[in-house]
Design a protein around this motif. Structure first.
Motif, PDB file in Angstrom:
ATOM      1  N   SER A  22     -13.459  17.813 -10.031  1.00  0.00           N
ATOM      2  CA  SER A  22     -13.598  18.031 -11.432  1.00  0.00           C
ATOM      3  C   SER A  22     -12.899  17.216 -12.350  1.00  0.00           C
ATOM      4  CB  SER A  22     -13.349  19.556 -11.947  1.00  0.00           C
ATOM      5  OG  SER A  22     -12.019  19.996 -11.005  1.00  0.00           O
ATOM      6  N   GLY A  23     -11.781  16.299 -11.890  1.00  0.00           N
ATOM      7  CA  GLY A  23     -11.174  15.450 -12.736  1.00  0.00           C
ATOM      8  C   GLY A  23     -12.125  14.222 -13.596  1.00  0.00           C
ATOM      9  N   LEU A  24     -11.905  14.435 -14.735  1.00  0.00           N
ATOM     10  CA  LEU A  24     -12.542  13.325 -15.726  1.00  0.00           C
ATOM     11  C   LEU A  24     -11.671  12.183 -15.853  1.00  0.00           C
ATOM     12  CD1 LEU A  24     -14.199  15.709 -18.344  1.00  0.00           C
ATOM     13  CD2 LEU A  24     -15.293  14.534 -16.265  1.00  0.00           C
ATOM     14  N   LEU A  25     -10.300  12.306 -15.507  1.00  0.00           N
ATOM     15  CA  LEU A  25      -9.699  11.078 -15.879  1.00  0.00           C
ATOM     16  C   LEU A  25      -8.863  10.378 -14.797  1.00  0.00           C
ATOM     17  CD1 LEU A  25      -7.870  12.954 -19.159  1.00  0.00           C
ATOM     18  CD2 LEU A  25      -9.712  11.109 -19.110  1.00  0.00           C
ATOM     19  N   GLY A  26      -8.370   9.334 -14.840  1.00  0.00           N
ATOM     20  CA  GLY A  26      -7.592   8.909 -13.427  1.00  0.00           C
ATOM     21  C   GLY A  26      -8.629   8.091 -12.705  1.00  0.00           C
ATOM     22  N   ARG A  27      -8.144   7.180 -11.894  1.00  0.00           N
ATOM     23  CA  ARG A  27      -8.880   6.109 -11.079  1.00  0.00           C
ATOM     24  C   ARG A  27      -8.910   7.261  -9.602  1.00  0.00           C
ATOM     25  NH1 ARG A  27      -9.015   0.827 -12.850  1.00  0.00           N
ATOM     26  NH2 ARG A  27     -10.251   1.244 -14.656  1.00  0.00           N
ATOM     27  N   ALA A  28      -9.714   7.680  -9.366  1.00  0.00           N
ATOM     28  CA  ALA A  28     -10.359   8.073  -7.953  1.00  0.00           C
ATOM     29  C   ALA A  28     -10.064   7.283  -6.533  1.00  0.00           C
ATOM     30  CB  ALA A  28     -11.585   8.804  -7.703  1.00  0.00           C
ATOM     31  N   GLY A  29     -10.204   5.937  -7.103  1.00  0.00           N
ATOM     32  CA  GLY A  29     -10.115   4.994  -5.859  1.00  0.00           C
ATOM     33  C   GLY A  29      -8.906   4.591  -5.396  1.00  0.00           C
ATOM     34  N   ALA A  30      -7.748   5.175  -6.348  1.00  0.00           N
ATOM     35  CA  ALA A  30      -6.386   5.169  -5.829  1.00  0.00           C
ATOM     36  C   ALA A  30      -5.695   6.307  -4.940  1.00  0.00           C
ATOM     37  CB  ALA A  30      -5.675   4.979  -7.007  1.00  0.00           C
ATOM     38  N   LEU A  31      -6.671   7.330  -4.895  1.00  0.00           N
ATOM     39  CA  LEU A  31      -6.187   8.533  -4.044  1.00  0.00           C
ATOM     40  C   LEU A  31      -6.166   8.409  -2.860  1.00  0.00           C
ATOM     41  CD1 LEU A  31      -7.875  11.106  -6.557  1.00  0.00           C
ATOM     42  CD2 LEU A  31      -5.329  10.777  -6.531  1.00  0.00           C
ATOM     43  N   TYR A  32      -5.407   8.761  -2.111  1.00  0.00           N
ATOM     44  CA  TYR A  32      -5.238   9.002  -0.409  1.00  0.00           C
ATOM     45  C   TYR A  32      -5.771   7.592   0.430  1.00  0.00           C
ATOM     46  CZ  TYR A  32      -5.386  13.743  -2.389  1.00  0.00           C
ATOM     47  OH  TYR A  32      -5.142  14.825  -3.253  1.00  0.00           O
ATOM     48  N   ARG A  33      -5.407   6.578  -0.377  1.00  0.00           N
ATOM     49  CA  ARG A  33      -5.875   5.318   0.367  1.00  0.00           C
ATOM     50  C   ARG A  33      -5.253   5.427   1.688  1.00  0.00           C
ATOM     51  NH1 ARG A  33      -8.222   1.135  -2.649  1.00  0.00           N
ATOM     52  NH2 ARG A  33      -7.736  -0.299  -1.331  1.00  0.00           N
ATOM     53  N   GLU A  34      -3.949   5.584   1.825  1.00  0.00           N
ATOM     54  CA  GLU A  34      -3.280   5.353   3.202  1.00  0.00           C
ATOM     55  C   GLU A  34      -3.879   6.212   4.234  1.00  0.00           C
ATOM     56  OE1 GLU A  34      -1.312   5.887   0.458  1.00  0.00           O
ATOM     57  OE2 GLU A  34      -0.953   3.576  -0.011  1.00  0.00           O
ATOM     58  N   GLU A  35      -3.866   7.583   3.705  1.00  0.00           N
ATOM     59  CA  GLU A  35      -4.542   8.404   4.594  1.00  0.00           C
ATOM     60  C   GLU A  35      -6.094   8.077   5.342  1.00  0.00           C
ATOM     61  OE1 GLU A  35      -2.934   9.318   2.122  1.00  0.00           O
ATOM     62  OE2 GLU A  35      -2.337  11.377   1.960  1.00  0.00           O
ATOM     63  N   ALA A  36      -6.686   7.532   4.060  1.00  0.00           N
ATOM     64  CA  ALA A  36      -8.067   7.336   4.492  1.00  0.00           C
ATOM     65  C   ALA A  36      -7.779   5.988   5.634  1.00  0.00           C
ATOM     66  CB  ALA A  36      -8.973   6.817   3.400  1.00  0.00           C
ATOM     67  N   ALA A  37      -7.100   4.960   5.201  1.00  0.00           N
ATOM     68  CA  ALA A  37      -6.822   3.596   6.076  1.00  0.00           C
ATOM     69  C   ALA A  37      -6.573   4.192   7.569  1.00  0.00           C
ATOM     70  CB  ALA A  37      -5.921   2.970   5.545  1.00  0.00           C
ATOM     71  N   ALA A  38      -5.608   5.115   7.524  1.00  0.00           N
ATOM     72  CA  ALA A  38      -5.073   5.695   8.996  1.00  0.00           C
ATOM     73  C   ALA A  38      -6.235   6.249   9.775  1.00  0.00           C
ATOM     74  CB  ALA A  38      -4.045   6.659   8.695  1.00  0.00           C
ATOM     75  N   LEU A  39      -7.368   6.846   8.875  1.00  0.00           N
ATOM     76  CA  LEU A  39      -8.583   7.728   9.672  1.00  0.00           C
ATOM     77  C   LEU A  39      -9.474   6.417  10.171  1.00  0.00           C
ATOM     78  CD1 LEU A  39      -9.291  10.706   7.761  1.00  0.00           C
ATOM     79  CD2 LEU A  39      -8.465  10.631   9.878  1.00  0.00           C
ATOM     80  N   LEU A  40      -9.536   5.300   9.396  1.00  0.00           N
ATOM     81  CA  LEU A  40     -10.398   4.274   9.603  1.00  0.00           C
ATOM     82  C   LEU A  40      -9.689   3.394  10.757  1.00  0.00           C
ATOM     83  CD1 LEU A  40     -11.632   2.924   6.353  1.00  0.00           C
ATOM     84  CD2 LEU A  40     -12.858   4.159   7.843  1.00  0.00           C
ATOM     85  N   ALA A  41      -8.592   3.511  10.818  1.00  0.00           N
ATOM     86  CA  ALA A  41      -7.721   2.782  12.047  1.00  0.00           C
ATOM     87  C   ALA A  41      -8.032   3.404  13.163  1.00  0.00           C
ATOM     88  CB  ALA A  41      -6.296   2.588  11.686  1.00  0.00           C
ATOM     89  N   ARG A  42      -8.090   4.661  13.157  1.00  0.00           N
ATOM     90  CA  ARG A  42      -8.230   5.603  14.403  1.00  0.00           C
ATOM     91  C   ARG A  42      -9.676   5.328  14.934  1.00  0.00           C
ATOM     92  NH1 ARG A  42      -8.179   6.154  18.466  1.00  0.00           N
ATOM     93  NH2 ARG A  42      -7.609   8.284  19.811  1.00  0.00           N
ATOM     94  N   VAL A  43     -10.557   5.206  14.152  1.00  0.00           N
ATOM     95  CA  VAL A  43     -12.039   4.926  14.669  1.00  0.00           C
ATOM     96  C   VAL A  43     -12.334   3.472  14.714  1.00  0.00           C
ATOM     97  CG1 VAL A  43     -12.925   7.122  13.783  1.00  0.00           C
ATOM     98  CG2 VAL A  43     -13.068   5.184  12.159  1.00  0.00           C
ATOM     99  N   GLY A  44     -11.341   2.580  14.478  1.00  0.00           N
ATOM    100  CA  GLY A  44     -11.407   1.088  14.714  1.00  0.00           C
ATOM    101  C   GLY A  44     -12.334   0.463  13.616  1.00  0.00           C
TER     102      GLY A  44
END
Lengths: 619, 253
Positions: free
Chosen positions: B111-133
């Motif tokens: 529901s957030g109208l402000l802020g950059r969503a692209g900056a959220l949880y990048r590390e966690e996402a990268a970690a998950l991507l690393a796990r699936v190669g």
């Protein structure tokens, strides 16, 4: 009394049914929602009028004229199909709708040129110009002829579709186009003939109602909006559904007018609402089969502006800031119009691009914003500052109400429903003379003392429009914007990761409505007046053309589009046949540049950079 | 203690009983394969579990909570991840953003109208991507990926809400045989290290017998057999379904 009113309703359903049936048949086979169908109807009326004058008013002359007019309109339909539509069958729905709207504009100007701007009174039907007495009430005899017409046409269509080889092919094509093509049927011929039949029916409808309603230049958009309602209620592609819905709407009008003339529109709205809640695909319709890949190019990634772009925007802003010091009144007024158009187009792009919802009635919220502000100033003499808040708030409530129904549908159904709602708002503003001033509009909507100088109001417009655009742009990159893009890209996946797609679409629709309302309110104060035109279908299409011109897939596109379009319109609207020119421009643009100007710019930019990264894009 | 308990699940379309009183349970961390010939009711069964279809009868309990009739988005919120038979990803977003979407949805909502969503949880996402190669493809658009890679992205997205259960509808459909074994091996390794239970349907028997702890067999809407891979392999009814009665008869004589 009740019986007579019922029969009147049946009679008025006749032409509505003919138009809606033609629309439905064309959509069934070609998947094109033919915006120009109302124009075919209008042409039917006009041509029949001329033919009756030529052939004389005897029975043979009158009925001959009706039939010949319908055939002539069918032939015109063939010309339109061959010249325009045949080139864009594979284009996205939006472009097809826009191209057919270009035809609407062309037909409007040509009709005005040929038949003049005055309303024409229809000739009386020979032998049917009296009235019959039913329980002490009088019913025009011609109404009986109209009542008989619908079942005759319905039966005729049934025979045509079930007893001829051509009809079988049409039914097969409606179910599965690819399969029919694979069987070696000549598709081009099939499409053209279907277009002939559809246009013929619309022309017949227009010609047949001539003794009742005459011919004027507004009936094209009025009937198309009503036909969209009929098709949405009856179910797209179902002729029986169109018949039932036409009768339903006709009866509602007939009885509604007894209770309270203005309420007929509200009744139509309520019926549509009830049907859509219970049966979203209409009374006799079937759900759209999902899974078909979206036409058009794949959606590109969205990235925040890079450094170069940011500098370019700042430079543009600087130019706009010093404009009052260097430019004359004329330029300043044009600049204000462009800024307001840019916000309006940007708000439409917000739901259309990232949201994937193509609205054909966005002017409703522009107009609600304008009327909301103007009504408060006119009736309650509230200050400008308050009116500039109240206008967008009203538009927001309107968008919440209409949007709730619209987001339940998708694709062409969504487009038709938004258009129908916009036409209903237009009719209310047009008809409710005591409150909205009707056709005369509301005058004397001037800015507050401090903003009354042209430069001062210009700065107010600049701040509010730029602020609105930046806010929407920020929203696209915020979590909310990602959620609506997710809903567009893959509703299935969005749902599977916990996103309430419909709810987000609804909120996006309302947000776009609020900002369109802000544009409308600013517009009202810049002109000092509001007219029903602000809510009209052409205004909705203006915004669509701006977005299309700029390119749906780019974020800055709508701004370029708004500037180019507003300047173009300002230049050509002084010419006599500007609608004709605009219509042809739209058609040519759609046929030549399905990606819009912004898309062309981006392609050039990518090519200049070598475009290595994009070159590997999978087919 | 069962992670998932299905009791008397039934669904009819028109007059056809697609699923007829199916009951089974799934233990914590267990890999359960659902197999059966075409038209056995696997997809219908699956779509009732993930919220796409409302069951006519029966109950579906996940960690004790009733799922029957809940919308897919609510099923996800309870901690169930999901992959599709035909992959469904957000084509206009990067691979990384696709995974971020799952994480944002799980942790904050949209529901957030402000802020950059692209900056959220990048590390966690990268970690998950690393796990699936998929690290190297993180910044590419999902719309341009090869099919096998999309399956990996889906797996990463399905893991983004720390699920207790994964529902995988034909996870290896449309892939080359070598890729299939690799993807299912990866999936099995991930779920075992995180203790996630998996229910999957599958046509490739090599995949099924290599990775499933247990197998349930559906035929004509009903559960006809269940047990370990070895038990199911030796089950006469299963042989009959897959090989036909003539072949089963020939084998017996």
């Amino acid at each position: 009394m009740i019986l007579v009113q019922f029969l009147t309703g049946l009679a008025s359903a006749a032409s509505l049914f003919l138009v809606a049936a033609g629309l439905s048949i064309i959509f069934g086979v070609t998947r094109i929602v033919n915006f120009a169908h109302g124009s075919f109807y209008m042409l039917g009326a006009y041509i029949a009028y001329s033919l009756v004058q030529r052939l004389g008013g005897g029975p043979l002359g009158f009925w001959g004229a009706v039939l010949l007019a319908a055939l002539a309109v069918g032939a015109i339909g063939v010309v339109v199909e061959v010249l325009v539509l045949r080139r864009i069958y594979r284009a996205p729905e939006l472009f097809q709708l826009l191209a057919t709207f270009g035809v609407v504009l062309v037909v409007q100007d040509l009709s005005q040129w040929i038949w003049g701007p005055e309303d024409l009174l229809g000739p009386r039907a020979p032998g049917l110009d009296g009235a019959v007495q039913i329980f002490g009430e009088y019913l025009p005899e011609y109404d009986l002829a109209l009542i008989a017409l619908s079942p005759l046409v319905l039966g005729g269509l049934w025979l045509l579709f079930h007893r001829t080889r051509w009809g079988t092919l049409v039914r097969a094509a409606t179910q599965d186009r690819e399969m029919v093509a694979a069987l070696g049927v000549n598709q081009a011929w099939l499409f053209t003939s279907v277009f002939f039949l559809g246009a013929f029916l619309a022309g017949l409808g227009g010609a047949a109602q001539l003794p009742k309603g005459g011919a004027d230049l507004l009936i094209d958009l009025n009937i198309i909006a009503a036909a969209f309602v009929v098709v949405v209620v009856g179910g797209m592609g179902s002729i029986t559904g169109a018949f039932l819905a036409a009768v339903l709407i006709g009866e509602l009008n007939a009885f509604g007018i007894l209770v309270f003339p203005e309420i007929t529109l509200v009744l139509m709205f309520l019926v549509m609402a009830v049907v859509l809640v219970i049966r979203p695909w209409g009374l006799m319709g079937k759900p759209e089969t999902p899974g078909h890949a979206r036409a058009g190019p794949a959606e590109p990634l969205l990235a925040p502006a890079g450094r170069h772009h940011r500098w370019a925007w700042l430079a543009l802003l600087a130019v706009l800031l010093v404009l009052p010091a260097v430019a004359g009144d004329f330029t300043l007024v044009l600049a204000m119009e462009i800024l307001i158009a840019a916000l309006f187009a940007y708000s439409l792009h917000f739901i259309m691009g990232p949201g994937g919802m193509v609205s054909f009635g966005h002017a409703a919220y522009f107009g609600l914003g304008a009327y909301g502000a103007a009504l408060l100033v006119h009736h309650l003499a509230v200050p400008m500052e308050l009116a500039l808040v109240a206008g967008p708030v009203l538009a927001g409530f309107g968008a919440l109400l209409f949007g709730w129904f619209c987001v339940r549908l998708s694709g062409v159904y969504f487009a038709m429903l938004t258009l129908a709602f916009a036409q209903i708002t237009w009719s209310v503003a047009f008809q409710w003379y005591g409150f909205t001033g009707g056709d005369d509009g509301l005058l004397g909507v001037w800015p507050a003392e401090w903003a009354s100088a042209r430069a001062a109001y210009y700065y107010l417009v600049l701040v509010l429009t730029a602020g609105g655009i930046l806010f929407l742009r920020g929203t696209i990159f915020a979590r909310f914007g990602y959620a609506i893009r997710a809903g567009r890209d893959s509703p299935l996946r969005a749902d599977a990761i916990g996103i309430d797609v419909q709810r987000h679409q609804w909120m996006a629709f309302a947000l776009a409505g609020i900002l369109a309302g802000l544009a409308g309110a600013l517009y009202a104060f810049s002109k000092g007046s509001v007219f029903p035109d602000e809510l009209s279908i052409p205004r909705s299409v203006d915004a669509l053309v701006m977005v299309l011109l700029g390119g749906v897939q780019t974020l800055s596109g709508p701004l370029f589009g708004a500037a180019a379009f507003t300047w173009l319109q300002d230049t050509i609207s002084r010419l006599e046949f500007w609608r004709l020119i605009l219509g042809i421009t739209i058609i040519v643009l759609v046929v030549l540049f399905p990606q819009g100007l912004g898309g062309v710019f981006r392609q050039v930019e990518e090519r200049l950079r070598g475009g290595a990264a994009e070159a590997e894009r999978a087919p | 203690m069962s992670t998932l308990e299905v009791q008397g699940l039934a669904k009819a379309f028109g007059g056809v009983q697609a699923v007829d009183g199916v009951s089974f349970a799934l233990a914590e961390g267990e890999l359960l394969a659902m197999i059966g010939p075409n038209g056995a009711g696997k997809s219908t069964c699956f779509n009732m579990l993930n919220g796409q279809l409302r069951p006519d009868e029966g109950s579906i309990r996940f960690r004790g909570r009733e799922l029957a009739g809940l919308a897919p988005r609510r099923v996800w919120r309870l901690g169930i991840g999901r992959t599709f038979q035909i992959t469904a990803t957000f084509a206009s977003m990067t691979v990384l953003e696709n995974v971020q979407m799952g994480l944002i949805s799980h942790r904050r909502g949209f529901s957030g109208l402000l802020g950059r969503a692209g900056a959220l949880y990048r590390e966690e996402a990268a970690a998950l991507l690393a796990r699936v190669g998929m690290t190297e493809q993180a910044e590419r658009a999902c719309g341009v990926l090869a099919y096998g890679d999309l399956k990996r992205v889906e797996l990463a997205v399905a893991l983004s809400n720390d699920p207790g259960l994964l529902l995988m509808d034909e996870p290896t459909a449309g892939m080359a045989p070598a890729e299939r074994v690799e993807l299912m091996g990866l999936t099995a390794a991930i779920v075992r290290e995180r203790g996630i239970a998996v229910l999957f349907t599958e046509h490739d028997m090599d995949v099924v017998f290599a990775h499933a702890d247990r197998i349930i067999v559906l035929n004509r809407g009903a559960l006809v057999a269940q047990g370990s891979p070895a038990e199911v392999r030796d089950d006469a009814r299963v042989r009959e379904i897959y090989l036909g009665s003539a072949a089963a008869g020939a084998g017996a004589s």
